[in-house]
Design a protein around this motif. Structure first.
Motif, PDB file in Angstrom:
ATOM      1  N   THR A  53     -38.938   7.385 -12.992  1.00 47.71           N
ATOM      2  CA  THR A  53     -38.146   6.444 -14.037  1.00 47.71           C
ATOM      3  C   THR A  53     -38.897   6.030 -15.023  1.00 47.71           C
ATOM      4  O   THR A  53     -38.380   6.096 -16.344  1.00 47.71           O
ATOM      5  CB  THR A  53     -37.720   5.173 -13.016  1.00 47.71           C
ATOM      6  OG1 THR A  53     -37.088   5.596 -11.834  1.00 47.71           O
ATOM      7  CG2 THR A  53     -37.165   4.109 -13.963  1.00 47.71           C
ATOM      8  N   VAL A  54     -40.052   5.651 -15.009  1.00 44.87           N
ATOM      9  CA  VAL A  54     -41.090   5.535 -16.320  1.00 44.87           C
ATOM     10  C   VAL A  54     -42.201   6.560 -16.098  1.00 44.87           C
ATOM     11  O   VAL A  54     -42.922   6.850 -15.244  1.00 44.87           O
ATOM     12  CB  VAL A  54     -41.923   4.126 -15.913  1.00 44.87           C
ATOM     13  CG1 VAL A  54     -43.064   3.993 -17.090  1.00 44.87           C
ATOM     14  CG2 VAL A  54     -40.961   2.974 -15.935  1.00 44.87           C
ATOM     15  N   PRO A  55     -41.946   7.684 -17.111  1.00 44.76           N
ATOM     16  CA  PRO A  55     -41.349   7.242 -18.419  1.00 44.76           C
ATOM     17  C   PRO A  55     -40.109   8.207 -18.659  1.00 44.76           C
ATOM     18  O   PRO A  55     -39.484   8.374 -19.790  1.00 44.76           O
ATOM     19  CB  PRO A  55     -42.349   7.881 -19.310  1.00 44.76           C
ATOM     20  CG  PRO A  55     -42.839   8.985 -18.807  1.00 44.76           C
ATOM     21  CD  PRO A  55     -43.050   8.677 -17.045  1.00 44.76           C
ATOM     22  N   ALA A  56     -39.224   8.750 -17.639  1.00 46.63           N
ATOM     23  CA  ALA A  56     -38.302   9.775 -17.795  1.00 46.63           C
ATOM     24  C   ALA A  56     -37.111   9.118 -18.658  1.00 46.63           C
ATOM     25  O   ALA A  56     -36.597  10.099 -19.459  1.00 46.63           O
ATOM     26  CB  ALA A  56     -37.515  10.071 -16.579  1.00 46.63           C
ATOM     27  N   GLY A  73     -46.783   7.272 -16.137  1.00 49.89           N
ATOM     28  CA  GLY A  73     -46.214   6.703 -14.944  1.00 49.89           C
ATOM     29  C   GLY A  73     -45.986   4.976 -15.009  1.00 49.89           C
ATOM     30  O   GLY A  73     -46.301   4.676 -16.211  1.00 49.89           O
ATOM     31  N   PHE A  74     -45.757   4.397 -14.146  1.00 51.52           N
ATOM     32  CA  PHE A  74     -45.659   2.883 -14.277  1.00 51.52           C
ATOM     33  C   PHE A  74     -47.035   2.302 -14.521  1.00 51.52           C
ATOM     34  O   PHE A  74     -46.874   1.077 -15.329  1.00 51.52           O
ATOM     35  CB  PHE A  74     -44.940   2.568 -12.744  1.00 51.52           C
ATOM     36  CG  PHE A  74     -44.913   0.977 -12.685  1.00 51.52           C
ATOM     37  CD1 PHE A  74     -44.200   0.269 -13.771  1.00 51.52           C
ATOM     38  CD2 PHE A  74     -45.294   0.477 -11.646  1.00 51.52           C
ATOM     39  CE1 PHE A  74     -43.989  -0.956 -13.602  1.00 51.52           C
ATOM     40  CE2 PHE A  74     -45.238  -1.094 -11.673  1.00 51.52           C
ATOM     41  CZ  PHE A  74     -44.376  -1.676 -12.399  1.00 51.52           C
ATOM     42  N   ARG A  75     -48.211   2.869 -14.001  1.00 48.69           N
ATOM     43  CA  ARG A  75     -49.111   2.450 -14.222  1.00 48.69           C
ATOM     44  C   ARG A  75     -49.870   3.516 -15.173  1.00 48.69           C
ATOM     45  O   ARG A  75     -50.048   4.610 -14.771  1.00 48.69           O
ATOM     46  CB  ARG A  75     -50.314   2.017 -13.269  1.00 48.69           C
ATOM     47  CG  ARG A  75     -49.616   0.746 -12.345  1.00 48.69           C
ATOM     48  CD  ARG A  75     -50.251   0.504 -11.094  1.00 48.69           C
ATOM     49  NE  ARG A  75     -50.448   1.587 -10.342  1.00 48.69           N
ATOM     50  CZ  ARG A  75     -51.355   1.787  -9.375  1.00 48.69           C
ATOM     51  NH1 ARG A  75     -52.515   0.926  -9.345  1.00 48.69           N
ATOM     52  NH2 ARG A  75     -51.417   2.927  -8.384  1.00 48.69           N
ATOM     53  N   ASN A  76     -50.797   3.096 -16.149  1.00 52.52           N
ATOM     54  CA  ASN A  76     -51.492   4.127 -16.956  1.00 52.52           C
ATOM     55  C   ASN A  76     -52.860   3.442 -17.037  1.00 52.52           C
ATOM     56  O   ASN A  76     -53.346   2.418 -17.264  1.00 52.52           O
ATOM     57  CB  ASN A  76     -50.973   4.150 -18.319  1.00 52.52           C
ATOM     58  CG  ASN A  76     -49.495   4.522 -18.112  1.00 52.52           C
ATOM     59  OD1 ASN A  76     -49.384   6.096 -18.116  1.00 52.52           O
ATOM     60  ND2 ASN A  76     -48.577   3.867 -17.903  1.00 52.52           N
ATOM     61  N   ARG A  77     -54.029   4.423 -17.042  1.00 45.31           N
ATOM     62  CA  ARG A  77     -55.435   4.108 -17.722  1.00 45.31           C
ATOM     63  C   ARG A  77     -55.380   3.687 -19.298  1.00 45.31           C
ATOM     64  O   ARG A  77     -54.908   4.134 -20.014  1.00 45.31           O
ATOM     65  CB  ARG A  77     -56.347   5.327 -17.698  1.00 45.31           C
ATOM     66  CG  ARG A  77     -56.676   5.645 -16.252  1.00 45.31           C
ATOM     67  CD  ARG A  77     -57.678   7.014 -16.294  1.00 45.31           C
ATOM     68  NE  ARG A  77     -59.047   6.342 -16.172  1.00 45.31           N
ATOM     69  CZ  ARG A  77     -59.993   6.994 -16.175  1.00 45.31           C
ATOM     70  NH1 ARG A  77     -59.856   8.241 -16.056  1.00 45.31           N
ATOM     71  NH2 ARG A  77     -61.230   6.485 -16.214  1.00 45.31           N
ATOM     72  N   ALA A  88     -47.001  -0.225 -17.759  1.00 39.93           N
ATOM     73  CA  ALA A  88     -46.029   0.293 -18.958  1.00 39.93           C
ATOM     74  C   ALA A  88     -44.927  -0.716 -19.442  1.00 39.93           C
ATOM     75  O   ALA A  88     -44.554  -1.581 -18.468  1.00 39.93           O
ATOM     76  CB  ALA A  88     -45.555   1.692 -18.543  1.00 39.93           C
ATOM     77  N   SER A  89     -44.979  -0.784 -20.862  1.00 40.58           N
ATOM     78  CA  SER A  89     -44.103  -1.651 -21.162  1.00 40.58           C
ATOM     79  C   SER A  89     -43.257  -0.888 -22.464  1.00 40.58           C
ATOM     80  O   SER A  89     -43.674   0.050 -23.006  1.00 40.58           O
ATOM     81  CB  SER A  89     -44.495  -3.017 -21.861  1.00 40.58           C
ATOM     82  OG  SER A  89     -45.141  -3.144 -22.697  1.00 40.58           O
ATOM     83  N   SER A  90     -42.257  -1.483 -23.226  1.00 41.92           N
ATOM     84  CA  SER A  90     -41.658  -1.259 -24.349  1.00 41.92           C
ATOM     85  C   SER A  90     -42.584  -0.918 -25.327  1.00 41.92           C
ATOM     86  O   SER A  90     -42.537  -0.106 -26.306  1.00 41.92           O
ATOM     87  CB  SER A  90     -40.369  -1.864 -24.617  1.00 41.92           C
ATOM     88  OG  SER A  90     -40.579  -3.162 -25.182  1.00 41.92           O
ATOM     89  N   LEU A  91     -43.440  -1.700 -25.475  1.00 44.00           N
ATOM     90  CA  LEU A  91     -44.526  -1.776 -26.488  1.00 44.00           C
ATOM     91  C   LEU A  91     -45.498  -0.383 -26.536  1.00 44.00           C
ATOM     92  O   LEU A  91     -46.094  -0.027 -27.656  1.00 44.00           O
ATOM     93  CB  LEU A  91     -45.520  -3.094 -26.298  1.00 44.00           C
ATOM     94  CG  LEU A  91     -45.041  -4.255 -26.281  1.00 44.00           C
ATOM     95  CD1 LEU A  91     -46.007  -5.443 -25.873  1.00 44.00           C
ATOM     96  CD2 LEU A  91     -44.051  -4.667 -27.481  1.00 44.00           C
TER      97      LEU A  91
END
Length: 466
Positions: A53-56, A73-77, A88-91
């Protein structure tokens, strides 16, 4: 100068909806979706690598890949430390979306529940953010729209609080309520506000698959024949189709209707304890074994003797401990490729408990993305070609598991979602099934249909071109 007019476009997103169920198994039971397929073009939609889903959804709306977005992905380094993970967020989305581009052209836009749109950004219209949204956070732009939606639908629900739960009946009630209110919100927005482009995404399809797939699928290792929830997913899709019909009924007749999903779903045979495998293969060293299983971030790792570590999720991410890059790196930069190749070879040779090959696939980010912004994984791993989940927990002492470390979960994501492009009656250049489409094709198709410029950097093609 007269104001430019746009043909209305309505996008209905169904997170995780698989073409095998919608088009192949149940289409006769879904009259509204069936009617849309007969009006235009439809088929499988190849998702991103990885299909999550995040980031598709943002890859779909920008026609750029995860590497270009720098969202893996939902979490990123956030940095090369061992603890620098961020949500992750829209920013993080720096590339313009379809609704950004149309808004800049003067079109009025409405988005409802599109993932990775929190915090809500200003658009030329209305935005209701989608997953992930922090608890109790405001999620609309303008802010007063949130109260308007709550009043209109009896309390708008962005997502269920927890879908990995043993309370299946309670979850089903929540999902049904969420879907009913989301479509009520959609009807409210498209009939009370001006728009040229409308897009919504329903998350209940994803949550339903993860919770009930084993009840439905006879091939699932946990399936119980003739169980009382065997038709839950089917019956939900019938209800969903009726909700789609209720939305179609209030759209202008001249609307292009697109139904899309970001990826599909498939049975989950089990989980590979990624870090346990790395320990057994000599890549990861602990200072001490935890007394009970813990997440990798809570384990006492001896970084001075560690070559690589992994992260869990629907796909695996492998990170190599590179000297001069990570704080206590052990792998010489000159040896990086050799270590990475060795890891990939061994991962692809993984078997199940009985020694049978499972078909694991390993990707190098620079080979599948145009570029790699921010900090990508060193390897992307599809355990069992996504029939097995990546389990990041340390302390189990075993490689294979059939229990998920983050709660009950029956399904993994599959590489193909679906799409339907249904122009107004008589305006489709062709009416057919086409299974060659990619997620990157949706944005240029919608922009071309609207008569708006398509940025040259977009990866996709116009699916509706004659």
């Amino acid at each position: 100068m007269p104001q430019k007019t746009y043909p209305p476009i309505a996008v209905i997103g169904l997170d995780c909806a698989p073409p095998e169920l919608v088009f192949d198994a149940w289409i006769e039971d879904l009259p509204n979706l069936q009617a849309l397929t007969r009006r235009g073009l439809y088929g499988k939609l190849e998702s991103t690598i990885p299909p999550i889903t995040v980031p598709a959804w943002m890859c779909m709306m920008t026609s750029r890949d995860p590497g270009t977005l720098g969202i893996y992905g939902f979490r990123n380094r956030k940095d090369h430390s061992y603890t620098g993970l961020g949500f992750a967020s829209s920013l993080m989305v720096k590339e313009p979306t379809v609704y950004d581009l149309l808004g800049e052209e003067g079109a009025r836009v409405i988005t409802l529940g599109v993932p990775l749109t929190w915090p809500p950004k200003p658009v030329n219209g209305l935005m209701v953010s989608g997953f992930p949204i922090p608890p109790d956070a405001a999620f609309t732009n303008p802010p007063e729209l949130q109260a308007e939606l709550d009043a209109a639908v009896g309390g708008y629900i962005p997502d269920v609080k927890e879908f990995r739960t043993k309370d299946k009946d309670g979850l089903l009630d929540q999902l049904s309520t969420m879907t009913r209110r989301r479509f009520a919100a959609a009807r409210h927005l498209v009939t009370r506000h001006q728009w040229d482009f409308f897009m919504m995404v329903e998350m209940a399809t994803d949550r339903l698959h993860h919770a009930f797939w084993s009840d439905m699928d006879p091939a699932h290792p946990k399936h119980v024949p003739a169980n009382p929830r065997e038709r839950v997913i089917h019956d939900y899709y019938v209800t969903l189709d009726a909700e789609i019909g209720s939305l179609l009924a209030v759209l202008p007749e001249e609307t292009l209707v697109a139904v899309v999903s970001d990826h599909g779903a498939k049975k989950m045979d089990g989980g590979i304890c990624f870090n346990e495998w790395l320990i057994q293969e000599g890549y990861l060293t602990l200072k001490s074994r935890p007394p009970s299983p813990v997440r990798i971030g809570q384990a006492e790792i001896d970084w001075s003797r560690t070559i690589a570590w992994g992260d869990g999720g629907y796909y695996g991410r492998c990170f190599i401990n590179v000297k001069g890059r990570e704080p206590e790196g052990t792998v010489e930069p000159a040896d990086y490729e050799a270590v990475r190749n060795d890891l990939a070879r061994k991962l692809e040779a993984l078997t199940d408990e009985a020694g049978r090959p499972i078909g694991t696939r390993v990707f190098r980010p620079e080979s599948v993305y145009e570029r790699c912004n921010n900090i990508p994984p060193d390897l992307i791993v599809y355990f069992g070609d996504l029939n097995w989940r990546s389990v990041g927990t340390v302390g189990t002492g075993r490689i294979w598991t059939h229990e998920n470390d983050t709660g009950p979960d029956d399904a993994n994501h599959s590489q193909h979602g679906l799409y339907v492009l249904a122009p107004p009656a008589g305006r489709a250049p062709r009416t057919a099934r086409d299974d060659t489409a990619r997620i990157y094709d949706i944005a240029p198709t919608l922009l071309s249909y609207a008569g708006a410029p398509v940025p040259r950097a977009m990866l996709g093609r116009n699916l509706l071109s004659p």
